[in-house]
Design a protein around this motif. Structure first.
Motif, mmCIF file in Angstrom:
data_model
loop_
_atom_site.group_PDB
_atom_site.id
_atom_site.type_symbol
_atom_site.label_atom_id
_atom_site.label_comp_id
_atom_site.label_asym_id
_atom_site.label_seq_id
_atom_site.Cartn_x
_atom_site.Cartn_y
_atom_site.Cartn_z
ATOM 1 N N ALA A 5 57.271 38.792 15.261
ATOM 2 C CA ALA A 5 58.454 39.426 15.371
ATOM 3 C C ALA A 5 58.324 40.914 15.820
ATOM 4 O O ALA A 5 59.126 41.550 16.608
ATOM 5 C CB ALA A 5 59.121 39.298 14.083
ATOM 6 N N GLY A 6 57.359 41.764 15.089
ATOM 7 C CA GLY A 6 57.230 42.896 15.322
ATOM 8 C C GLY A 6 56.713 43.194 16.915
ATOM 9 O O GLY A 6 57.408 43.891 17.489
ATOM 10 N N PHE A 7 55.925 42.281 17.381
ATOM 11 C CA PHE A 7 55.470 42.260 18.895
ATOM 12 C C PHE A 7 56.934 42.225 19.736
ATOM 13 O O PHE A 7 57.073 43.195 20.690
ATOM 14 C CB PHE A 7 54.693 41.200 19.279
ATOM 15 C CG PHE A 7 54.261 40.925 20.796
ATOM 16 C CD1 PHE A 7 53.828 41.965 21.458
ATOM 17 C CD2 PHE A 7 54.926 39.930 21.511
ATOM 18 C CE1 PHE A 7 53.510 42.021 22.885
ATOM 19 C CE2 PHE A 7 54.695 39.689 22.800
ATOM 20 C CZ PHE A 7 54.046 40.708 23.600
ATOM 21 N N LEU A 8 57.667 41.369 19.456
ATOM 22 C CA LEU A 8 59.013 41.168 20.402
ATOM 23 C C LEU A 8 59.878 42.313 20.249
ATOM 24 O O LEU A 8 60.440 42.718 21.285
ATOM 25 C CB LEU A 8 59.678 39.997 19.726
ATOM 26 C CG LEU A 8 58.888 38.559 20.330
ATOM 27 C CD1 LEU A 8 59.560 37.185 19.839
ATOM 28 C CD2 LEU A 8 58.701 38.329 21.609
ATOM 29 N N VAL A 9 59.975 43.022 18.977
ATOM 30 C CA VAL A 9 60.681 44.025 18.734
ATOM 31 C C VAL A 9 60.292 45.325 19.538
ATOM 32 O O VAL A 9 61.033 46.010 20.159
ATOM 33 C CB VAL A 9 61.234 44.680 17.265
ATOM 34 C CG1 VAL A 9 61.313 45.744 17.126
ATOM 35 C CG2 VAL A 9 61.642 43.312 16.834
ATOM 36 N N LEU A 10 58.898 45.691 19.695
ATOM 37 C CA LEU A 10 58.226 46.643 20.283
ATOM 38 C C LEU A 10 58.180 46.470 21.865
ATOM 39 O O LEU A 10 58.147 47.443 22.478
ATOM 40 C CB LEU A 10 56.986 47.068 19.555
ATOM 41 C CG LEU A 10 56.975 47.332 18.215
ATOM 42 C CD1 LEU A 10 55.605 47.753 17.727
ATOM 43 C CD2 LEU A 10 57.575 48.717 18.218
ATOM 44 N N LEU A 11 58.288 45.253 22.297
ATOM 45 C CA LEU A 11 57.952 45.083 23.755
ATOM 46 C C LEU A 11 58.793 45.685 24.521
ATOM 47 O O LEU A 11 58.456 46.319 25.666
ATOM 48 C CB LEU A 11 57.921 43.497 24.020
ATOM 49 C CG LEU A 11 57.263 43.030 25.149
ATOM 50 C CD1 LEU A 11 55.990 43.387 25.203
ATOM 51 C CD2 LEU A 11 57.666 41.396 25.410
ATOM 52 N N PRO A 12 60.404 45.860 24.278
ATOM 53 C CA PRO A 12 61.056 46.527 25.370
ATOM 54 C C PRO A 12 60.961 48.197 25.217
ATOM 55 O O PRO A 12 61.529 48.724 26.062
ATOM 56 C CB PRO A 12 62.580 46.186 24.777
ATOM 57 C CG PRO A 12 62.431 45.069 23.983
ATOM 58 C CD PRO A 12 61.204 45.132 23.479
ATOM 59 N N PHE A 13 60.173 48.747 24.288
ATOM 60 C CA PHE A 13 60.064 50.154 24.192
ATOM 61 C C PHE A 13 58.611 50.512 24.662
ATOM 62 O O PHE A 13 58.111 51.435 24.141
ATOM 63 C CB PHE A 13 60.238 50.273 22.749
ATOM 64 C CG PHE A 13 61.705 50.086 22.004
ATOM 65 C CD1 PHE A 13 62.777 50.676 22.512
ATOM 66 C CD2 PHE A 13 61.697 48.976 21.164
ATOM 67 C CE1 PHE A 13 63.977 50.500 22.021
ATOM 68 C CE2 PHE A 13 63.181 48.820 20.844
ATOM 69 C CZ PHE A 13 64.089 49.446 21.070
ATOM 70 N N ARG A 14 57.872 49.555 25.472
ATOM 71 C CA ARG A 14 56.676 50.022 25.623
ATOM 72 C C ARG A 14 56.764 51.009 26.637
ATOM 73 O O ARG A 14 55.598 51.934 26.197
ATOM 74 C CB ARG A 14 56.157 48.935 26.780
ATOM 75 C CG ARG A 14 55.389 47.546 26.357
ATOM 76 C CD ARG A 14 54.873 46.792 27.065
ATOM 77 N NE ARG A 14 55.840 46.711 28.556
ATOM 78 C CZ ARG A 14 55.559 45.784 29.249
ATOM 79 N NH1 ARG A 14 55.109 44.727 29.164
ATOM 80 N NH2 ARG A 14 56.634 45.752 30.417
ATOM 81 N N ASP A 15 57.201 51.540 27.368
ATOM 82 C CA ASP A 15 57.264 52.829 28.078
ATOM 83 C C ASP A 15 57.402 53.879 27.088
ATOM 84 O O ASP A 15 56.574 55.011 27.443
ATOM 85 C CB ASP A 15 58.282 52.884 29.259
ATOM 86 C CG ASP A 15 58.111 51.775 30.344
ATOM 87 O OD1 ASP A 15 56.929 51.331 30.515
ATOM 88 O OD2 ASP A 15 59.037 51.325 30.881
ATOM 89 N N ARG A 16 58.353 54.113 26.133
ATOM 90 C CA ARG A 16 58.547 54.803 25.331
ATOM 91 C C ARG A 16 57.299 55.102 24.494
ATOM 92 O O ARG A 16 57.024 56.316 24.182
ATOM 93 C CB ARG A 16 59.607 54.828 24.364
ATOM 94 C CG ARG A 16 61.213 55.161 25.229
ATOM 95 C CD ARG A 16 62.250 55.086 24.337
ATOM 96 N NE ARG A 16 63.524 54.715 25.052
ATOM 97 C CZ ARG A 16 64.792 54.459 24.372
ATOM 98 N NH1 ARG A 16 64.765 54.595 23.017
ATOM 99 N NH2 ARG A 16 65.757 54.229 25.195
#
Length: 98
Positions: free
Chosen positions: A30-41
């Motif tokens: 779940a942590g991976f999925l939550v952080l995935l959209p914020f990769r660039d930031r």
């Protein structure tokens, strides 16, 4: 100085290890999925490895689930063997006496 009597060690507590490890694995994923959209930031801030750390935690969790299931099965098999051995010993002794 008076010494107190030693007490026998208590039996170990049984826990549902598979459920605990599965819960942790789900949280890592779940942590991976939550952080995935914020990769660039995250990369801009110098934390680009965070999603991949979570994915690695989920992968290691899958190994942990496999290990805990195998361990649980081995413990059950061992206990069943001990119970069968104890029953076979008493049964053989009962027939030898009779």
């Amino acid at each position: 100085m008076d010494r107190t009597a030693l007490r026998p060690a208590p039996e170990p507590l049984e826990a549902n290890d598979v459920a605990i490890v599965t819960g942790g694995t789900v949280l890592w994923f779940a942590g991976f999925l939550v952080l995935l959209p914020f990769r660039d930031r995250l990369s801009d801030a110098g934390h680009g490895s965070w999603p991949w750390i979570c994915l690695a935690g989920a992968g290691l969790g899958l190994i942990g689930i496999w290990y805990c299931r195998a361990r649980r099965t081995a413990i059950r098999r061992s206990r069943a063997g001990e119970a069968a051995g104890a029953a076979g010993t008493t049964g053989a002794a009962g027939t030898a006496e009779g």
